[in-house]
Scaffold this active site. Structure first.
Site, PDB file in Angstrom:
ATOM      1  N   GLN A  30      33.844  21.047 117.453  1.00 10.32           N
ATOM      2  CA  GLN A  30      33.567  19.990 118.424  1.00 10.32           C
ATOM      3  C   GLN A  30      33.590  18.608 117.797  1.00 10.32           C
ATOM      4  O   GLN A  30      33.663  17.609 118.511  1.00 10.32           O
ATOM      5  CB  GLN A  30      32.227  20.228 119.116  1.00 10.32           C
ATOM      6  CG  GLN A  30      31.019  20.052 118.218  1.00 10.32           C
ATOM      7  CD  GLN A  30      29.734  20.518 118.885  1.00 10.32           C
ATOM      8  OE1 GLN A  30      29.451  21.705 118.959  1.00 10.32           O
ATOM      9  NE2 GLN A  30      28.964  19.583 119.381  1.00 10.32           N
TER      10      GLN A  30
ATOM     11  N   CYS B 268      29.227  20.663 122.828  1.00  9.29           N
ATOM     12  CA  CYS B 268      28.961  22.068 122.529  1.00  9.29           C
ATOM     13  C   CYS B 268      29.026  22.937 123.781  1.00  9.29           C
ATOM     14  O   CYS B 268      29.523  24.056 123.756  1.00  9.29           O
ATOM     15  CB  CYS B 268      27.585  22.204 121.884  1.00  9.29           C
ATOM     16  SG  CYS B 268      26.257  21.533 122.888  1.00  9.29           S
TER      17      CYS B 268
ATOM     18  N   HIS C 277      21.465  23.084 122.092  1.00  7.35           N
ATOM     19  CA  HIS C 277      22.802  23.367 121.577  1.00  7.35           C
ATOM     20  C   HIS C 277      23.337  24.623 122.252  1.00  7.35           C
ATOM     21  O   HIS C 277      22.633  25.612 122.351  1.00  7.35           O
ATOM     22  CB  HIS C 277      22.721  23.551 120.058  1.00  7.35           C
ATOM     23  CG  HIS C 277      24.053  23.632 119.382  1.00  7.35           C
ATOM     24  ND1 HIS C 277      25.085  22.768 119.669  1.00  7.35           N
ATOM     25  CD2 HIS C 277      24.518  24.464 118.419  1.00  7.35           C
ATOM     26  CE1 HIS C 277      26.123  23.082 118.916  1.00  7.35           C
ATOM     27  NE2 HIS C 277      25.810  24.109 118.148  1.00  7.35           N
TER      28      HIS C 277
ATOM     29  N   ASN D 164      29.620  29.494 116.533  1.00  7.14           N
ATOM     30  CA  ASN D 164      29.306  28.074 116.715  1.00  7.14           C
ATOM     31  C   ASN D 164      30.618  27.299 116.839  1.00  7.14           C
ATOM     32  O   ASN D 164      31.701  27.875 116.684  1.00  7.14           O
ATOM     33  CB  ASN D 164      28.462  27.593 115.513  1.00  7.14           C
ATOM     34  CG  ASN D 164      27.716  26.309 115.805  1.00  7.14           C
ATOM     35  OD1 ASN D 164      27.886  25.688 116.859  1.00  7.14           O
ATOM     36  ND2 ASN D 164      26.889  25.887 114.870  1.00  7.14           N
TER      37      ASN D 164
END
Ligand SMILES: *[C@@H]1O[C@H](CO)[C@@H](O)[C@H](O)[C@H]1NC(C)=O
Ligand SMILES: *[C@@H]1O[C@H](CO)[C@@H](O)[C@H](O)[C@H]1NC(C)=O
Ligand SMILES: *[C@@H]1O[C@H](CO)[C@@H](O)[C@H](O)[C@H]1NC(C)=O
Length: 530
Positions: free
Chosen positions: A328, A334, A476, A496
């Site tokens: 990102q 996110c 997140h 992630n």
């Protein structure tokens, strides 16, 4: 004798020939900010004027412009919102971003190299934070003009996750900056200033803002206030390490309190004697609640009623239903990565075809249910938008910009992937989440990633006592792609969006069946693809 003297003179001459890192108080640079991992090349222009405490930053030639007039306590921000450009005017002070090292004596000369076709002199500095070391290299030409700033590690300029960042200088001019850079943009005429943005947006959504300066300014303010706090409550910490731990807890509490108070609700909050305690220390006093945010448009709930026997280990990568780890970059997007990941995965499970989908389309277009591009958002907004728009583009057709852009959903070709509806996984039920991950596919989950060590995670099953929080702390969005047990600890396998430079090649194992640590099962959502 003569030759030794000559050699000495030559050595001296060589040393003298090394230019030094400039220390300008005013300059204009233009160039590109690059993240090689995700092929991000962001054009940038920066006009820096520390004499007058102001600066001008332009990303993508006018797509996003920030003018910080800290001398007037004002910031103008021009950015796209769906199909239009908008201006916001904010009050408040901050710290200027300088892209030239302001501590040249700490940089060690490390030879010459050809960089961007220029014979350059390199200077390096090792950066160490939370046990991770990074190396920064700053390149200048023979006249001392900056050529490149190369960061391998945590980006302390833009305040972001560990990665490789490159700032290329295409032009560089020192000296007074033309006043025109600081003129009020036409779009901002008649717009009245709002108080400095509360941290809520940042902390609900993204652990790093588009730029670091507000965070830096707040950090300083927190340090001052923390000194008062310690006096008032007679705190004497055992060590510097504990002091930092307590300060971080304090800071988190203070941010939450400020954000709450900025909403102007019927009651306000204030720092009290609990502000430097861990949640564990404090939780003996309260009954934790796990309340989901209000109506998110989901049309059903996934619980654990279907008592089928689930596999002990799931990893959807083995079915080739997970795209490579994305990045990102410096944008609080996110939520778009968690959402595309869940749709890519569930679509793949259903159709046996893995298609990488566009985060940028969601950043630019999905301004629904409080979602705001690089300022954060929710998976439910992403899925609702994809339903409304009858599809989403591929990553390749609508590539990632790392910045809010004008929405191109009217033109960009669609991928063929569509969403029929989306589902809440029963809040705070790790059993329901396990059931969903095992039977449906990868699930978008919101977590509390604000505990500093998360940012520097490297291996093992992550469990943080400071992360036993209610839903207020979810900040997140990531993707649960599986689960298992490692060295006796149950874990969630989580993808992630911080590149493979972070964590275990971009993944983390997060504690599972350990009190819903970091709120991982509090707000899990997945789409039902057509
Ligand atoms: C903003 O902060 C700077 C540095 O702390 C200070 O010199 C300046 O006076 C402040 N400006 C205003 C308007 O408060
Ligand atoms: C100096 O440059 C060499 C060769 O480019 C590199 O391998 C080394 O890591 C650099 N030293 C530091 C301290 O960065
Ligand atoms: C999904 O969660 C939201 C937030 O708590 C809630 O308002 C909504 O009613 C839920 N929808 C369903 C179908 O469970």
């Amino acid at each position: 004798m003569k030759s030794i003297l000559l050699l000495t003179l030559m050595a001296v001459a060589t040393i003298l020939a090394v230019p030094s890192i400039p220390q300008p108080t005013q300059y204009i640079m233009s160039g590109t900010f690059e993240i090689p991992y995700f092929n991000i090349v962001e054009p940038i222009t920066l006009a820096y004027d520390s004499i007058n405490n102001r600066q001008f930053i332009d990303y993508y030639q006018g797509l996003d412009v920030i003018i910080n007039l800290f001398n007037q306590d004002l910031t103008y921000t021009i950015s796209p919102r769906v199909y239009e450009m908008t201006c916001t005017v904010t009050q408040g002070n901050g710290t200027l971003i300088n892209v030239i090292p302001n501590d040249p004596t700490n940089w060690i000369f490390n030879g010459t190299a050809l960089v961007n076709n220029v014979q350059s002199y390199s200077f390096t500095k090792k950066i160490s934070a939370y046990g991770r070391t990074g190396t920064y290299t700053f390149y200048i030409d023979a006249n001392g003009n900056p050529i490149q700033f190369y960061l391998n590690g945590v980006d302390t300029i833009f305040d972001s996750h560990p990665d490789i960042y490159i700032l290329n200088f295409a032009t560089y001019t020192e000296g007074p900056v033309a006043e025109s850079y600081f003129a009020v943009p036409e779009l901002c005429n008649g717009i009245s200033p709002t108080p400095q943005a509360s941290d809520e947006q940042e902390s609900t959504i993204s652990i790093f803002g588009t730029i670091g300066q507000q965070l830096v300014a707040r950090e300083k303010l927190h340090r001052v206030n923390f000194a008062d706090f310690k006096n008032k409550y007679n705190r004497n910490y055992q060590s510097n390490a504990e002091h930092e731990v307590r300060f971080n807890l304090y800071k988190k509490a203070a941010n939450m309190i400020d954000a709450h108070n900025a909403k102007g609700l019927s009651y306000t909050l204030a720092v009290n004697q609990f502000a430097d305690m861990t949640d564990e220390e404090f939780h003996t006093r309260i009954t934790p609640k796990n309340k989901r945010p209000e109506n998110n448009g989901a049309h059903s709930t996934h619980d654990n009623e279907h008592t089928i026997s689930l596999p002990a280990t799931v990893d959807w990568r083995q079915q080739n239903c997970v795209t490579p780890v994305k990045d990102q970059g410096v944008c609080g997007s996110c939520w778009t990565f968690g959402s595309t990941g869940s749709l890519e995965g569930t679509y793949c499970v259903k159709h046996n075809s893995l298609i990488s989908l566009s985060e940028q389309q969601l950043v630019d277009c999905a301004y629904i249910m409080e979602s705001q591009g690089c300022n954060g958002g929710f998976a439910s907004s992403a899925f609702q938008y994809i339903m409304n728009d009858q599809g989403i583009s591929t990553e390749a057709a609508y590539p990632y910009l790392m910045q809010n852009g004008i929405c191109k959903d009217r033109y960009a070709p669609k991928s063929g992937v569509t969403v029929a509806s989306y589902v809440n996984v029963t809040s705070a039920s790790e059993a329901a989440l396990q059931n969903a991950v095992a039977t449906v596919g990868p699930v978008a989950v919101a977590i509390d990633a604000s505990v500093p060590d998360f940012r520097y995670y490297s291996s093992g099953v992550y469990y943080s006592p400071a992360c036993q929080n209610g839903p207020d702390d979810l900040d997140h969005e990531v993707l649960a792609i599986g689960y298992g047990t490692y060295q006796g600890s149950d874990y969630w396998l989580v993808k992630n969006s911080w590149s493979t430079n972070w964590g275990i090649d971009g993944y983390i194992m997060m504690a599972r069946n350990h009190g819903n640590n970091c709120g991982i099962s509090t707000q899990a959502t997945y789409p039902i693809p057509n």
